[in-house]
Design a protein around this motif. Structure first.
Motif, mmCIF file in Angstrom:
data_model
loop_
_atom_site.group_PDB
_atom_site.id
_atom_site.type_symbol
_atom_site.label_atom_id
_atom_site.label_comp_id
_atom_site.label_asym_id
_atom_site.label_seq_id
_atom_site.Cartn_x
_atom_site.Cartn_y
_atom_site.Cartn_z
ATOM 1 N N TRP A 134 0.822 -1.208 0.000
ATOM 2 C CA TRP A 134 0.000 0.000 0.000
ATOM 3 C C TRP A 134 0.859 1.262 0.000
ATOM 4 C CZ3 TRP A 134 -5.155 0.372 -0.731
ATOM 5 C CH2 TRP A 134 -5.902 -0.804 -0.635
ATOM 6 N N VAL A 147 -7.583 -5.144 -4.427
ATOM 7 C CA VAL A 147 -8.370 -4.494 -3.374
ATOM 8 C C VAL A 147 -8.384 -2.982 -3.584
ATOM 9 C CG1 VAL A 147 -8.428 -3.974 -0.898
ATOM 10 C CG2 VAL A 147 -8.024 -6.313 -1.667
ATOM 11 N N SER A 148 -7.219 -2.420 -3.897
ATOM 12 C CA SER A 148 -7.142 -0.980 -4.094
ATOM 13 C C SER A 148 -7.970 -0.542 -5.299
ATOM 14 C CB SER A 148 -5.682 -0.588 -4.243
ATOM 15 O OG SER A 148 -5.401 0.012 -5.398
ATOM 16 N N ILE A 199 -11.804 -0.872 -4.363
ATOM 17 C CA ILE A 199 -12.238 0.068 -3.318
ATOM 18 C C ILE A 199 -12.114 1.508 -3.792
ATOM 19 C CG2 ILE A 199 -11.726 0.967 -1.018
ATOM 20 C CD1 ILE A 199 -10.931 -1.798 -0.158
ATOM 21 N N PHE A 200 -10.975 1.822 -4.457
ATOM 22 C CA PHE A 200 -10.710 3.214 -4.821
ATOM 23 C C PHE A 200 -10.740 3.452 -6.337
ATOM 24 C CE2 PHE A 200 -8.318 2.471 -0.822
ATOM 25 C CZ PHE A 200 -9.025 3.360 -0.011
ATOM 26 N N ARG A 251 -13.962 3.690 -8.334
ATOM 27 C CA ARG A 251 -14.778 4.870 -7.959
ATOM 28 C C ARG A 251 -14.040 6.176 -8.257
ATOM 29 N NH1 ARG A 251 -15.532 0.975 -3.970
ATOM 30 N NH2 ARG A 251 -17.708 0.407 -3.561
#
Length: 711
Positions: free
Chosen positions: A219, A676-677, A680-681, A684
């Motif tokens: 991350w 996942v990133s 989630i981000f 969007r």
């Protein structure tokens, strides 16, 4: 403790097989690794296999196709699936009720078949590149059905040839397939009792902890602090100096550039933890000589007007350094001489020209190298394969019914017919005889190339040959060119992938019919998932492959450039006698001759460091540049030195026990973080707030040196 593997050598009791006492393979390396016993009663195509085979095939094909689009691509290897399938299989065997769904303990044959199914789904279908460049660059779309048929035919056509090749490349003991021996050792290691000393970590504990640690760590460079992915610290000292930017920038030659992003390390070359040190040495020598010696000399002496263009790019240009648009010289996606005369000629960067030349040299050097170093071994093993194929493993496989030849013949004929229909019904500009010619090239080359790969672990590619041939026969047709290349090159590559997996099944005593259906299932799932993932990203991501930071599609851009060079312009106009780039044809001769002096020098000075020099590997070093950047190589080599030299030499027990497991864990943790990133981000359009660590303009001319011409 030592990781030396020992295997039982007990004969099996089977009425179909009669064995001599202590009979084993005549090949020493095979006898040392592959067990000479079998238990035909072990269940193979169980409920556990179907669940995990389908799940992992879907997972791997989606992951790898998704990452293929990313500006920093990566590939999850089958090694990850091998490691994940083992504890899941053990868990299912423990919790499922005994019976048809759970016929005893999770066994090694189920595990092998699951991994092989995933392996068939692991690579991104080459034909997806055609779909992408059609939609993005040539502004045409034949629809989902046409794209799917092209993918399925090109991925499965080679499987039909595998049936004929079994007797030459699978059954004979002489056809070793060295890469499979690593797999065999890993499977056997996982399925033997792991005797641990007090306080010693198991491989799975290590795998889980390392995966979680990498997931958390990734991350930082992957989202919170992305400037750590490319630390061009020399360029930061003098950010306005163009020469410094070209030599040290991450988008230039990357001298001194660092990365703390594992995704950047493995983006194009895979994990450096599993590549042998001798190969890394050759890659390092080839990279330094080509990227840091030849390219600067060529660029700063202004070879082929080098300074008119960026130092490292696969983009296409006009004479004045502006971007070249193939659509401006085409009518109905076919080259138009009148438009081309008015528009101007195609120019490419000097580095890009040199990479083609090095590719020519690498192809011809493989021929000379194989002749010099392996001709006697290949000839001897070929003779042995025809006269003495009844080794222990072939005898043990007699316990299982073989796949009828007509199954393979049916696949070959059906896929050939589908390929012809697909190219005729939809406007691929490749006539029926072009399809048959591509398949004929594949048929001609597959056996000699297969013998070379089975003995030396090297596979000469047909991509340059196929581009050259159809470029001369049908110049000015880019989609026809890439379709011909895919049918000719990938059919052979897929055939040898299938044959190599059949040999692994041969070593592990997997029933041939189970192998056949598992491999076809994995390939079909992969084709559907690859195309579905590509279609989703192309429709949901704005500017994908053109103007999208996350999904820049570096491989598709190189594929597109190749379609223009070999298809739109054609090899005669691009590299023919009247072309300014004609000199690179001499690289064929250079590659043909180069292994000869090294061969005789090694004879004069045996047991010297020259023994490690492998000219084809050395010349293939920069084969991924572009799209790979120079700092991808330097950081990859640095990590490889730590694990394949330092750890292997000074901490051999740890290396033997954990290096492959660590490679899978680092790749897995990174892949999960990226997904996942994104979900989630990224999906969007939520980005990290702007701050110094998210800026990409810390070295202004670093970006300029790649994306715009330097006057």
């Amino acid at each position: 403790m030592s990781e030396k593997l020992e295997y039982d050598k007990h004969d099996i009791e089977s009425p179909a097989v009669e064995l001599e006492e202590d009979e084993n393979s005549p090949i020493p390396e095979v006898a040392a690794i592959v067990s000479n016993s079998d238990d035909p009663s072990l269940p193979v195509m169980t409920f556990r296999f179907w669940v995990m085979g389908v799940f992992f095939a879907c997972l791997l094909s989606f992951f790898n196709q998704f990452f293929w689009f990313r500006s920093n691509p990566m590939t999850l290897s089958t090694l990850v699936i091998q490691l994940l399938a083992y504890p899941i299989g053990k868990f299912m065997a423990r919790v499922l009720p005994s019976g048809p769904l759970n016929p005893g303990p999770f066994n090694i044959k189920e595990h092998v078949l699951i991994s092989l199914t995933a392996n068939c789904a692991g690579g991104t279908a080459y034909a997806v590149d055609i779909t992408v460049i059609q939609k993005v660059f040539y502004k045409q779309d034949f629809g989902f059905l046409a794209n799917l048929l092209l993918i399925v035919t090109t991925q499965m056509l080679g499987y039909g040839m595998a049936g004929v090749l079994r007797r030459y490349l699978v059954y004979p003991s002489a056809m070793i397939w060295p890469a499979n021996l690593v797999q065999v050792a890993l499977f056997n290691t996982l399925h033997r009792d792991d005797e641990l000393e007090p306080g010693q970590w198991s491989r799975y504990k290590f795998f889980l902890v390392a995966t979680l640690a990498m997931f958390v760590y990734q991350w930082i460079p992957g989202f919170l602090f992305p400037v750590l992915a490319s630390i061009s610290w020399i360029c930061w000292i003098a950010p306005k100096n163009k020469v410094v930017a070209q030599l040290t920038g991450a988008n230039g030659l990357g001298i001194g550039a660092l990365t703390l992003d594992w995704n950047t390390v493995i983006a194009y070359l895979g994990s450096p933890l599993i590549v042998p040190w001798w190969a890394q040495v050759n890659i390092a020598i080839g990279f330094f000589l080509i990227a840091w010696v030849m390219v600067p000399i060529a660029y700063y002496t202004n070879l082929w007007d080098a300074k008119q263009f960026p130092i490292l790019t696969s983009k296409l240009f006009k004479d004045d350094g502006t971007r070249y648009s193939p659509l401006a010289v085409m009518t109905d996606n076919v080259y138009d001489n009148i438009k081309a005369e008015a528009y101007g000629r195609l120019r490419i960067s000097t580095f890009f020209v040199l990479t083609y030349g090095i590719g020519f040299a690498g192809l011809s050097s493989m021929i000379t190298h194989t002749w010099l170093y392996h001709r006697h071994k290949i000839a001897a093993q070929w003779r042995a394969s025809r006269s003495d194929s009844e080794d222990i493993h072939h005898k043990l496989m007699q316990a299982y019914p073989e796949v009828p030849e007509w199954w393979y013949a049916a696949i070959f004929l059906v896929m050939t017919a589908l390929a012809v229909v697909t190219c005729e019904v939809w406007d691929y500009k490749l006539p029926w005889w072009g399809v048959l010619l591509a398949i004929l090239l594949s048929v001609i080359f597959v056996l000699p190339v297969g013998i070379i790969q089975a003995v030396t672990n090297q596979q000469p590619g047909l991509n340059i040959i196929t581009e050259y041939v159809i470029g001369y026969i049908l110049p000015g047709r880019p989609i026809a060119n890439v379709t011909f290349k895919t049918l000719g090159y990938i059919s052979m590559a897929q055939c040898l992938l299938f044959v190599g997996d059949l040999k692994l099944g041969h070593y592990m005593k997997i029933p041939p019919r189970a192998m056949f259906w598992a491999q076809l299932m994995g390939t079909l799932i992969a084709g559907i998932m690859n195309l579905g993932t590509a279609t989703w990203l192309l429709s949901s991501q704005e500017g994908v492959c053109e103007d999208n930071e996350t999904f820049g599609c570096p491989s598709a851009n190189v594929f597109y450039s190749a379609s223009v060079i070999w298809g739109v312009i054609g090899p005669d106009r691009m590299f023919g006698p009247k072309s300014m780039y004609n000199a690179i044809n001499y690289f064929f001769l250079i590659g043909l001759v180069l292994p000869i002096p090294f061969y005789y020098i090694k004879k004069l000075w045996p047991n010297s460091f020259l023994e490690f020099i492998h000219i084809p590997v050395l010349l293939a070093a920069t084969g991924m540049m572009p799209p790979a950047q120079a700092y991808n190589y330097t950081n990859w080599l640095a990590v490889g030195f730590i694990f394949q030299y330092f750890m292997r030499r000074y901490h051999p027990e740890w290396h033997m026990r954990f290096t492959y497991v660590l490679a899978a864990a680092l790749d897995s943790g990174t892949a999960f973080m990226v997904l996942v990133s994104f979900f989630i981000f990224g999906i969007r359009d939520v980005a990290m707030p702007d701050w110094w660590g998210t800026r990409t303009d810390l070295c202004v001319n670093d970006a300029t040196s790649y994306y715009a011409p330097i006057k």
